[in-house]
Design an enzyme around this catalytic site. Sequence first.
Site, PDB file in Angstrom:
ATOM      1  N   LYS A  12       0.854  -1.190   0.000  1.00  0.00           N
ATOM      2  CA  LYS A  12       0.000   0.000   0.000  1.00  0.00           C
ATOM      3  C   LYS A  12       0.887   1.237   0.000  1.00  0.00           C
ATOM      4  O   LYS A  12       2.025   1.236   0.460  1.00  0.00           O
ATOM      5  CB  LYS A  12      -0.948   0.018   1.200  1.00  0.00           C
ATOM      6  N   ASP A 142      -3.213  -1.290  10.130  1.00  0.00           N
ATOM      7  CA  ASP A 142      -3.326  -1.339   8.672  1.00  0.00           C
ATOM      8  C   ASP A 142      -4.034  -2.591   8.182  1.00  0.00           C
ATOM      9  O   ASP A 142      -4.486  -2.634   7.029  1.00  0.00           O
ATOM     10  CB  ASP A 142      -1.936  -1.293   8.020  1.00  0.00           C
TER      11      ASP A 142
END
Length: 292
Positions: A12, A142
């Site tokens: 990401k 996350d």
Amino acid sequence: MNVLLNCPAPAKLNLFLHVTGRRADGYHLLQTVFQLVDHGDTLHFTLRDDTALRRVTDLAGVPEESDLVIRAARLLQAEVQRRTGALPRGVDIAIDKVLPMGGGLGGGSSDAATTLMALNALWHAGLSQQELMALGLPLGADIPFFIFGQTAFAEGVGEDLQAVAAPECWYIVIEPGVQVPTPAIFSSERLTRDTPVIKITDFSSHLENQNDSKGYGRNDLQQVAMELFPPVAEAVEWLSADGDARMTGSGACVFRAVATEAEADAVLAKAPTKWKVWKARALKQHPIIDML
């Protein structure tokens, strides 16, 4: 089905990252946009004849017992036992590790999320997407995003997620060769913690109205990381020569968006050989989201 092979765990990027405050328990309040890219680790799962959970790949500096992959598998295994009264079969987990530690790319969290999604399918556990997100949150803020599986505007400590549109583009990513420990950044007295809160529409409007490649906002952690780790500053300076480069997460990796793969290739051709530099395409959704 006894095996699930070649399960992607994509990286990401934080397209921006604002620190808007700090809770009484010490956790920082954030606003960010998470973007998946088509570059990352790959995991392989093989059911065992016992109930043991084993990582069959050696990872330097990451003992099996503390690996988020094994910890995630144990959490899900315990949840299956709670629901059914029996432990599911054990699993051998192999990891083709590509993403660097301390790079701000979410590698460990992505591996854990892929583990939860894959084992949920392999064990026929039947947990919903929301249930898997809640299960993974205590392991890392996350992890819910990777299970959410699409470009997201995130708030809180990163767990409050809303889907948001983002550019279809390519990214150049530099690995500066240093590992940035997240606590070192968040504990710095130099870190600003008072960036004004924005609305998701502020980000969306910027994308609709921008006439150049400049990204929205900034990464509030970047200045601290650049001061503590000069290779990060050097990478930001080099990649900023022809566009808007910034650090992802708490570092150390640095990225810049470009419109086409050809533009990405042109930058890669000029990159200093002392860095690992790669290109990646923005992903709209997680490659294995259909498992849920």
